[in-house]
Design an enzyme around this catalytic site. Structure first.
Site, PDB file in Angstrom:
ATOM      1  N   GLU A   1      -4.728   1.709  -7.199  1.00 17.35           N
ATOM      2  CA  GLU A   1      -4.877   2.703  -6.228  1.00 17.35           C
ATOM      3  C   GLU A   1      -4.114   3.818  -6.511  1.00 17.35           C
ATOM      4  O   GLU A   1      -3.162   3.867  -6.159  1.00 17.35           O
ATOM      5  CB  GLU A   1      -4.665   2.044  -4.698  1.00 17.35           C
ATOM      6  CG  GLU A   1      -5.701   1.102  -4.278  1.00 17.35           C
ATOM      7  CD  GLU A   1      -5.503   1.067  -2.665  1.00 17.35           C
ATOM      8  OE1 GLU A   1      -6.575   1.008  -2.219  1.00 17.35           O
ATOM      9  OE2 GLU A   1      -4.346   1.192  -2.030  1.00 17.35           O
TER      10      GLU A   1
ATOM     11  N   HIS B   1       0.756  -1.047  -0.196  1.00 14.87           N
ATOM     12  CA  HIS B   1       0.052   0.075   0.086  1.00 14.87           C
ATOM     13  C   HIS B   1       0.765   1.301  -0.116  1.00 14.87           C
ATOM     14  O   HIS B   1       2.066   1.190   0.532  1.00 14.87           O
ATOM     15  CB  HIS B   1      -1.078  -0.119   1.130  1.00 14.87           C
ATOM     16  CG  HIS B   1      -1.932   0.990   1.091  1.00 14.87           C
ATOM     17  ND1 HIS B   1      -1.692   2.269   1.630  1.00 14.87           N
ATOM     18  CD2 HIS B   1      -3.151   1.168   0.679  1.00 14.87           C
ATOM     19  CE1 HIS B   1      -2.718   3.073   1.312  1.00 14.87           C
ATOM     20  NE2 HIS B   1      -3.934   2.240   0.942  1.00 14.87           N
TER      21      HIS B   1
END
Length: 258
Positions: free
Chosen positions: A169, A97
């Site tokens: 993302e 992430h």
């Protein structure tokens, strides 16, 4: 080839008391009792994994961790072991992430090691992938994806990649009021699939699930998933209310014509 849509949520550190996680898991389980068209997953905080596992182990809802150490065991103070996740019957591990890359300085070599470890232990890695700023030029955007994927997938065996999930993302859309434009998301997913085909092969690339994350809500879920290469959504703060998460699942089903 049909890939089953997925909708998942990561709680980051927003839900830190085990009782909160248990209650959330119970509500999810009741709301999604008869759901079989979409795979739903939940990534609680690390200290809530054990009670969540006990709550969801007999349900269709998948669960897992937001991170792991790059080795199964050893001198990794404060980290989470893949051995523990395996024991808890976790299905998923979120890896790479943007916050892990920037706050904790994780590089693609470490991310590749974590992906390999996760696959070897029979779990599915959720590889987070994205670009720093919006890109008008498709060739430049594809180059960014290709380089990251080439480094992050270098250490793993190709025959294990059917379990890989990629969470696209765009870093500039995380935590913002608005998600990336649907057309931009569709183009990005198509480019990621093209990169996977070039790096692996077409058959393997078609097995890999690609979901979108970044300011996902019930208001944009339908538009975002109206493309063959968008296989679902990775939800953040808009899914903190389980009823909102259910509404996003319903929008994905509508987009995929279930």
């Amino acid at each position: 080839m049909t890939r089953k849509p997925k909708v998942g949520i990561s709680m980051k550190l927003y839900q830190n008391l085990p009782d909160q996680a248990i209650e959330y898991a119970k509500i999810m389980k009741n709301l999604l009792l008869n759901e079989d068209a979409v795979e739903v997953f939940y990534l609680p905080t690390a200290t809530s994994l054990y009670p969540v596992a006990n709550e969801l182990n007999d349900s269709s809802i998948l669960y897992g961790s937001q991170n792991i150490a790059p080795e199964a065991n050893g001198a990794y103070t404060g980290e989470i072991s893949i051995e523990a996740l395996k024991e808890l019957n976790c299905s998923l591990v979120e890896i790479g992430h943007y916050e892990r890359r920037t706050i904790f300085q994780e590089n693609n070599k470490m991310i590749a090691d974590k992906i390999t470890l996760t696959l070897e232990y029979g779990l599915s890695p959720i590889l987070c992938l994205g670009e720093e700023t919006q890109q008008i030029d498709s060739a430049k955007l594809k180059s960014i994806f290709y380089d990251d994927l080439n480094e992050c997938l270098a250490a793993s065996k190709k025959n294990l990649y059917s379990r890989l999930i990629i969470a696209y993302e765009p870093f500039w859309a995380i935590g913002k009021e608005k998600a990336a434009d649907a057309d931009y998301v569709h183009r990005s997913h198509q480019l990621i699939r093209e990169c996977l085909t070039e790096l692996l092969d077409e058959t393997t690339a078609e097995l890999i699930t690609i979901i979108y994350g970044g300011s996902v809500s019930k208001n944009n879920a339908y538009q975002l998933t109206q493309h063959k290469d968008v296989d679902g959504l990775f939800v953040g703060r808009f899914g903190h209310d389980p009823n909102q998460l259910l509404s996003i699942v319903d929008e994905v089903k509508r987009a995929k014509k279930y």
